[in-house]
Design a protein around this motif. Structure first.
Motif, mmCIF file in Angstrom:
data_model
loop_
_atom_site.group_PDB
_atom_site.id
_atom_site.type_symbol
_atom_site.label_atom_id
_atom_site.label_comp_id
_atom_site.label_asym_id
_atom_site.label_seq_id
_atom_site.Cartn_x
_atom_site.Cartn_y
_atom_site.Cartn_z
ATOM 1 N N PRO A 171 0.823 -1.216 0.000
ATOM 2 C CA PRO A 171 0.000 0.000 0.000
ATOM 3 C C PRO A 171 0.860 1.270 0.000
ATOM 4 O O PRO A 171 1.839 1.356 0.735
ATOM 5 C CB PRO A 171 -0.808 -0.114 1.296
ATOM 6 N N TRP A 172 0.472 2.219 -0.819
ATOM 7 C CA TRP A 172 1.213 3.490 -1.008
ATOM 8 C C TRP A 172 2.689 3.215 -1.306
ATOM 9 O O TRP A 172 3.576 3.996 -0.911
ATOM 10 C CB TRP A 172 1.103 4.394 0.225
ATOM 11 N N ASN A 173 2.956 2.104 -1.941
ATOM 12 C CA ASN A 173 4.323 1.729 -2.321
ATOM 13 C C ASN A 173 5.232 1.472 -1.127
ATOM 14 O O ASN A 173 6.442 1.348 -1.292
ATOM 15 C CB ASN A 173 4.970 2.793 -3.230
ATOM 16 N N TYR A 199 8.308 6.353 1.708
ATOM 17 C CA TYR A 199 8.549 7.294 2.799
ATOM 18 C C TYR A 199 7.672 8.501 2.535
ATOM 19 O O TYR A 199 7.960 9.286 1.629
ATOM 20 C CB TYR A 199 10.032 7.685 2.851
ATOM 21 N N HIS A 200 6.567 8.596 3.265
ATOM 22 C CA HIS A 200 5.678 9.759 3.150
ATOM 23 C C HIS A 200 6.221 10.867 4.057
ATOM 24 O O HIS A 200 6.497 10.624 5.235
ATOM 25 C CB HIS A 200 4.268 9.378 3.599
ATOM 26 N N LEU A 201 6.329 12.066 3.482
ATOM 27 C CA LEU A 201 7.015 13.154 4.190
ATOM 28 C C LEU A 201 6.055 14.152 4.819
ATOM 29 O O LEU A 201 6.476 15.217 5.257
ATOM 30 C CB LEU A 201 7.941 13.895 3.211
ATOM 31 N N VAL A 212 3.992 13.439 7.360
ATOM 32 C CA VAL A 212 3.824 13.046 8.758
ATOM 33 C C VAL A 212 4.394 11.649 9.003
ATOM 34 O O VAL A 212 5.001 11.387 10.040
ATOM 35 C CB VAL A 212 2.347 13.103 9.254
ATOM 36 N N ASN A 213 4.226 10.729 8.031
ATOM 37 C CA ASN A 213 4.415 9.317 8.351
ATOM 38 C C ASN A 213 5.855 8.942 8.680
ATOM 39 O O ASN A 213 6.105 8.315 9.718
ATOM 40 C CB ASN A 213 3.868 8.446 7.217
ATOM 41 N N VAL A 214 6.814 9.306 7.820
ATOM 42 C CA VAL A 214 8.186 8.871 8.127
ATOM 43 C C VAL A 214 8.708 9.620 9.346
ATOM 44 O O VAL A 214 9.478 9.076 10.148
ATOM 45 C CB VAL A 214 9.139 9.008 6.919
ATOM 46 N N PRO A 251 -1.175 19.760 4.144
ATOM 47 C CA PRO A 251 -1.120 18.375 3.697
ATOM 48 C C PRO A 251 -2.462 17.635 3.550
ATOM 49 O O PRO A 251 -3.180 17.433 4.521
ATOM 50 C CB PRO A 251 -0.205 17.719 4.729
ATOM 51 N N GLU A 252 -2.745 17.338 2.294
ATOM 52 C CA GLU A 252 -3.845 16.460 1.874
ATOM 53 C C GLU A 252 -5.229 16.985 2.209
ATOM 54 O O GLU A 252 -6.227 16.308 1.978
ATOM 55 C CB GLU A 252 -3.642 15.036 2.423
ATOM 56 N N ASN A 253 -5.327 18.202 2.736
ATOM 57 C CA ASN A 253 -6.644 18.719 3.128
ATOM 58 C C ASN A 253 -7.139 19.742 2.104
ATOM 59 O O ASN A 253 -6.371 20.304 1.342
ATOM 60 C CB ASN A 253 -6.577 19.353 4.517
ATOM 61 N N HIS A 280 -10.951 15.990 9.248
ATOM 62 C CA HIS A 280 -9.918 15.413 8.388
ATOM 63 C C HIS A 280 -8.782 14.807 9.223
ATOM 64 O O HIS A 280 -8.415 15.339 10.266
ATOM 65 C CB HIS A 280 -9.365 16.504 7.461
ATOM 66 N N ARG A 281 -8.229 13.688 8.707
ATOM 67 C CA ARG A 281 -7.209 12.948 9.476
ATOM 68 C C ARG A 281 -5.928 13.755 9.729
ATOM 69 O O ARG A 281 -5.274 13.597 10.753
ATOM 70 C CB ARG A 281 -6.872 11.638 8.761
ATOM 71 N N HIS A 282 -5.549 14.586 8.778
ATOM 72 C CA HIS A 282 -4.333 15.390 8.999
ATOM 73 C C HIS A 282 -4.660 16.584 9.894
ATOM 74 O O HIS A 282 -5.710 17.203 9.729
ATOM 75 C CB HIS A 282 -3.762 15.881 7.669
ATOM 76 N N ILE A 283 -3.765 16.885 10.792
ATOM 77 C CA ILE A 283 -3.965 18.031 11.709
ATOM 78 C C ILE A 283 -2.682 18.841 11.623
ATOM 79 O O ILE A 283 -2.022 19.147 12.626
ATOM 80 C CB ILE A 283 -4.239 17.570 13.171
ATOM 81 N N SER A 304 -4.881 4.953 12.520
ATOM 82 C CA SER A 304 -4.132 4.931 13.790
ATOM 83 C C SER A 304 -3.081 6.039 13.888
ATOM 84 O O SER A 304 -2.854 6.588 14.961
ATOM 85 C CB SER A 304 -3.457 3.576 13.995
ATOM 86 N N TRP A 305 -2.419 6.344 12.766
ATOM 87 C CA TRP A 305 -1.372 7.374 12.861
ATOM 88 C C TRP A 305 -1.978 8.703 13.289
ATOM 89 O O TRP A 305 -1.362 9.474 14.031
ATOM 90 C CB TRP A 305 -0.594 7.525 11.550
ATOM 91 N N SER A 306 -3.208 8.960 12.821
ATOM 92 C CA SER A 306 -3.864 10.225 13.150
ATOM 93 C C SER A 306 -4.277 10.234 14.621
ATOM 94 O O SER A 306 -4.133 11.241 15.325
ATOM 95 C CB SER A 306 -5.069 10.408 12.227
ATOM 96 N N PHE A 312 -2.250 -2.192 7.464
ATOM 97 C CA PHE A 312 -1.130 -2.081 8.396
ATOM 98 C C PHE A 312 -0.237 -0.911 8.011
ATOM 99 O O PHE A 312 0.220 -0.799 6.891
ATOM 100 C CB PHE A 312 -0.304 -3.383 8.402
ATOM 101 N N GLN A 313 -0.007 -0.050 8.972
ATOM 102 C CA GLN A 313 0.938 1.047 8.803
ATOM 103 C C GLN A 313 1.638 1.228 10.130
ATOM 104 O O GLN A 313 0.982 1.420 11.153
ATOM 105 C CB GLN A 313 0.172 2.309 8.417
ATOM 106 N N ILE A 314 2.947 1.206 10.116
ATOM 107 C CA ILE A 314 3.677 1.126 11.384
ATOM 108 C C ILE A 314 3.731 2.461 12.128
ATOM 109 O O ILE A 314 4.032 2.503 13.317
ATOM 110 C CB ILE A 314 5.096 0.560 11.149
HETATM 111 C C1 FUC Z 1 -0.982 9.882 3.998
HETATM 112 C C2 FUC Z 1 -2.193 9.720 4.886
HETATM 113 C C3 FUC Z 1 -2.891 8.431 4.648
HETATM 114 C C4 FUC Z 1 -1.872 7.317 4.666
HETATM 115 C C5 FUC Z 1 -0.770 7.577 3.677
HETATM 116 C C6 FUC Z 1 0.311 6.543 3.684
HETATM 117 O O1 FUC Z 1 -1.406 10.077 2.720
HETATM 118 O O2 FUC Z 1 -3.076 10.770 4.681
HETATM 119 O O3 FUC Z 1 -3.842 8.231 5.674
HETATM 120 O O4 FUC Z 1 -1.325 7.264 5.936
HETATM 121 O O5 FUC Z 1 -0.155 8.767 4.002
#
Ligand code: FUC
Length: 778
Positions: free
Chosen positions: A376-378, A381-383, A385-387, A512-514, A594-597, A634-636, A688-690
């Motif tokens: 999922p999403w390759n 490294y999403h910049l 928030v995720n990484v 981001p994404e909003n 929205h999930r991003h804050i 969960s990340w949110s 699953f997203q760590i």
């Molecule tokens: C961002 C989030 C999604 C997901 C993705 C990998 O795009 O908005 O919820 O976590 O990264």
């Protein structure tokens, strides 16, 4: 008046810190889907056994295994459209600006392939393969007394069951000694092991039996151009005490053995052009050693990192329900299992140690565990928030060095990011947008709606800077200085003046994404100066100013940034509804939950907003969070836990932790309300997203200790449920301080603050601020 006094408490040596409850995940049945399998990893290689009785599938991973290839997807004509895009934004024609960006200002080509990038140049983090063991028990009897577990104090997993009076045991680990994977199988009665071993993956693979008595899988992934991408090899060898082993027909066949050890190693040509012989050598060396010795070294090396932190809340539990049932019970009566949050916290640390190592890659969206070719999403490294979240637990959690792989990844992005800065903005320095991969992708993503976020590079610098704040390592500071300076120079040279406020802001950008609503009711994303950008630029300029002072260099640049700081927007603008505005303008939101804050970036991970220094903004942050609600992937939810911890509301943070710990098996991609954990305690977006694991781990750390506001606060955001009694050893605070403490009925009763040499420290303890001296570690 505050007096400096020698810390009396520290005269009482604090002894006897040990993890009181077993840190174990366990089950009385085998996994029926991948999200129930147990993750093992040594920072490079991963293995996830499912504990199957007649067929066991073990998913294998190598953190470097990526399809795709380096590319230049910069649109070098983009810069010529920048003035027009900016004009449209000044005229409030955001939708027209967005259209123009989609046509001329995104990356060239397919970009990330809309998140399905396995066969384009962006590429995808992929499963290495499956190792399948098929057993023949020579009986129709069913197994009894089944159990499988993962002990995160030793980084060992096992499966055990009995058939017809024979007890079969399997033990698995990803070596922290030799760089290989180990599976040991035994039967309690002589010669009862009969099974075959196979390797495969969904595509691009060939298996054969090596001349050196082995099973080998090799292949080459798609690079998105001519199919000649990354090469890999996985190899299995077996050692038996008795019975027979046959290496033939692309399998290993074991007959009538009592004990079998499977040694697996793998590698790619990503960093090691001699990877094929490296793998051969690793296996040769490993197999000469005694298994028990190898296991001992594995545990010792793992524990060097893991044992740095001890955490206990309340009463120790000796025997727990199977983890899946424990989650169900926690859902009903959370306060009666205070040790589940402890397990979840330590599991986060376990997952960090297992999914990254110094000198290699940072954990990706799935750490290093993936069971698909199209992750999922390759699995990138999403910049936005995720990484970053993947690294937030490391400093407080005393795993500081595991931040270095991210620094290396960022360093490698710079030459690419400089090209992107020039192509789109004719700007100095370097920039990265929303996504990157192991190939240095820094271009905007393929859609304006999310792809032109400007926060990526600045947000990465926050992680790099944070490592400095915790370690005070001057050599490291000198190393990262050109990186943060380059990022700051980019923003500095592309800021434009907002005519309404006179502030210098980014343009074009997105929060981001909003999206937001234009006065005519249209949904739009592209804007000038979203709050997160303003906060990031402020923080980054401040960082460069401090760093250049510490290093005694670049005084002109420092003066320039000091002047520019005066022209930036404040850390937050409070709207008429009392919330922090996400955008420069008080736009209405189509999705208030929205999930991003992103506009609370200043509250966490930055420290621009604190209840002490900016009480109004802290209050506005609370209102912002109330409207955002407590749900999301969960990340949110984990991010909200962190925000509420910084706002010192431990009960609210705990409520969010309970939401993360809701059991789920869902795997469908979710952007709204969702979250939860799988039976293996890996967090669900879903899928699953760590980051949810790491974010929640960071938040638990933040509930116990905070040190971002100029003083160290012990127990700043504790929920009532954890206040009765507890202890912590080895958490870290900014300034390279190590904290040990014990509490009872909500009050700290003992503590130590340790540092390499004694230092004056300001602490807040039991509600009072005082200055003390830390104790030298030696
Ligand atoms: C961002 C989030 C999604 C997901 C993705 C990998 O795009 O908005 O919820 O976590 O990264």
């Amino acid at each position: 008046m505050i007096k400096y006094k020698v810390l009396l408490f520290i005269l009482i040596p604090i002894l006897g810190y040990s993890q009181k409850s077993p840190l174990e995940l366990w089950y009385n049945k085998s996994a029926s889907q991948w999200e129930e399998t147990l993750p093992l990893g040594n920072g490079r290689l991963g293995i996830m056994p499912d504990g199957g009785v007649t067929t066991e599938k073990l998913v294998l991973n190598d953190i470097t295994l990526w399809s795709g290839s380096p590319q230049d997807a910069n649109n070098y004509k983009a810069f010529s459209f920048l003035p027009q895009i900016r004009e449209l934004l000044l005229d409030n024609k955001n939708s027209d600006a967005e259209k123009l960006i989609n046509e001329n200002f995104v990356c060239t080509g397919p970009g990330s392939g809309s998140g399905d990038g396995a066969n384009v140049q962006f590429g995808c983090y992929q499963v290495l393969g499956d190792m399948t063991l098929k057993f023949d028990y020579k009986t129709k009897s069913q197994p009894i007394n089944y159990s499988r577990n993962l002990n995160i104090q030793t980084a060992l997993a096992s499966t055990q069951f009995t058939i017809d009076g024979v007890t079969y045991k399997r033990e698995y680990f990803a070596g922290f000694g030799d760089d290989a994977l180990f599976v040991k199988l035994t039967s309690s009665k002589k010669g009862k092991l009969n099974f075959t071993v196979q390797l495969d993956r969904p595509e691009y693979f060939k298996t054969e039996n090596g001349k050196d008595n082995s099973l080998v899988m090799t292949g080459q992934l798609n690079n998105g151009i001519d199919g000649k991408g990354m090469k890999y090899k996985a190899k299995v060898k077996a050692k038996t005490t008795d019975g027979s082993v046959l290496y033939a027909n692309n399998t290993i066949e074991i007959k009538n053995a009592t004990e079998v050890i499977l040694y697996i190693s793998a590698g790619t040509d990503f960093k090691d052009k001699n990877f094929e012989s490296s793998i051969d050598k690793i296996l040769d060396v490993t197999m000469l050693k005694k298994y028990e010795d190898q296991k001992k070294i594995h545990i010792q090396n793992y524990q060097k990192l893991f044992n740095r932190v001890v955490l206990n809340f309340g009463k120790p539990v000796q025997k727990t329900l199977p983890t899946n049932e424990r989650l169900d019970a926690f859902l009903k009566e959370p306060d009666s299992d205070t040790e589940l949050p402890v397990l979840f916290y330590q599991y986060g640390r376990y997952l960090s140690i297992s999914s990254t190592r110094v000198g290699l890659l940072p954990p990706n969206l799935q750490g290093l565990w993936a069971h698909q070719v199209q992750t999922p999403w390759n699995g990138d490294y999403h910049l936005d928030v995720n990484v970053q979240m993947n690294h937030w637990a490391l400093e407080t959690g005393n795993l500081s060095e595991l931040n270095l792989p991210l620094k290396d990844l960022v360093k490698g992005m710079i030459p690419y990011g400089e090209k992107t800065a020039k192509a789109y903005y004719n700007a100095d320095g370097w920039v990265a947008h929303v996504i990157t991969n192991v190939w240095g992708f820094t271009e905007p993503g393929e859609s304006a709606s999310w792809g032109i976020a400007k926060a990526g590079s600045g947000w990465l610098c926050n992680n790099l800077w944070n490592h400095y704040l915790y370690t005070k390592d001057q050599n490291y500071l000198a190393e990262i200085y050109p990186i943060i300076k380059g990022a700051a120079k980019f923003y500095n040279s592309m800021l434009v003046k907002d005519p309404e406020t006179g502030w210098l802001v980014t343009s074009p950008s997105v929060s981001p994404e909003n999206s937001f609503l234009l006065p005519n009711g249209q949904d739009a994303h592209v804007c000038m100066g979203p709050t997160i950008d303003n906060q990031i630029v402020r923080e980054l300029f401040n960082g460069v100013i401090v760093a250049s002072q510490k290093l005694g260099i670049d005084s002109d640049l420092r003066n320039d940034f000091e002047k520019r700081l005066q022209l930036l927007p404040p850390s937050g603008v409070i709207g008429t509804d009392g919330r922090i505005q996400e955008w420069l303008k008080p736009y209405k939101e189509p999705d208030p939950q929205h999930r991003h804050i992103s506009h609370l970036y200043g509250l966490y991970p930055a420290s621009l907003i604190t209840p002490e220094s900016t009480p109004d903004l802290a209050e506005a942050a609370k209102k912002t969070l109330e409207v955002r609600g407590d749900d999301g992937p969960s990340w949110s939810i984990a991010y909200k836990m962190l925000f509420w911890s910084r706002l010192k509301d431990g009960n609210r943070a705990y409520k969010l932790l309970k939401a993360i710990l809701r059991p789920t098996l869902a795997t469908n991609i979710n952007y709204g309300a969702g979250g939860g954990v799988y039976p293996n305690l890996l967090s669900a977006g879903p899928p699953f997203q760590i980051d949810g694991n790491f974010g929640a781990t960071a938040a638990i750390g933040e509930m116990l200790i905070q040190s971002h506001a100029g003083f160290i606060e012990l127990l700043p955001a504790m929920p009532d449920a954890w206040l009765k009694e507890g202890e912590v050893k080895g958490l870290k605070a900014e300034g390279n301080f190590t904290i040990n403490m014990k509490w009872k009925n909500g009050k700290i009763i003992q503590y130590e603050i340790l540092s390499p040499s004694p230092e004056k420290v300001k602490i807040k303890i039991n509600g009072k601020v005082k200055n003390v001296y830390s104790k030298s570690i030696q």
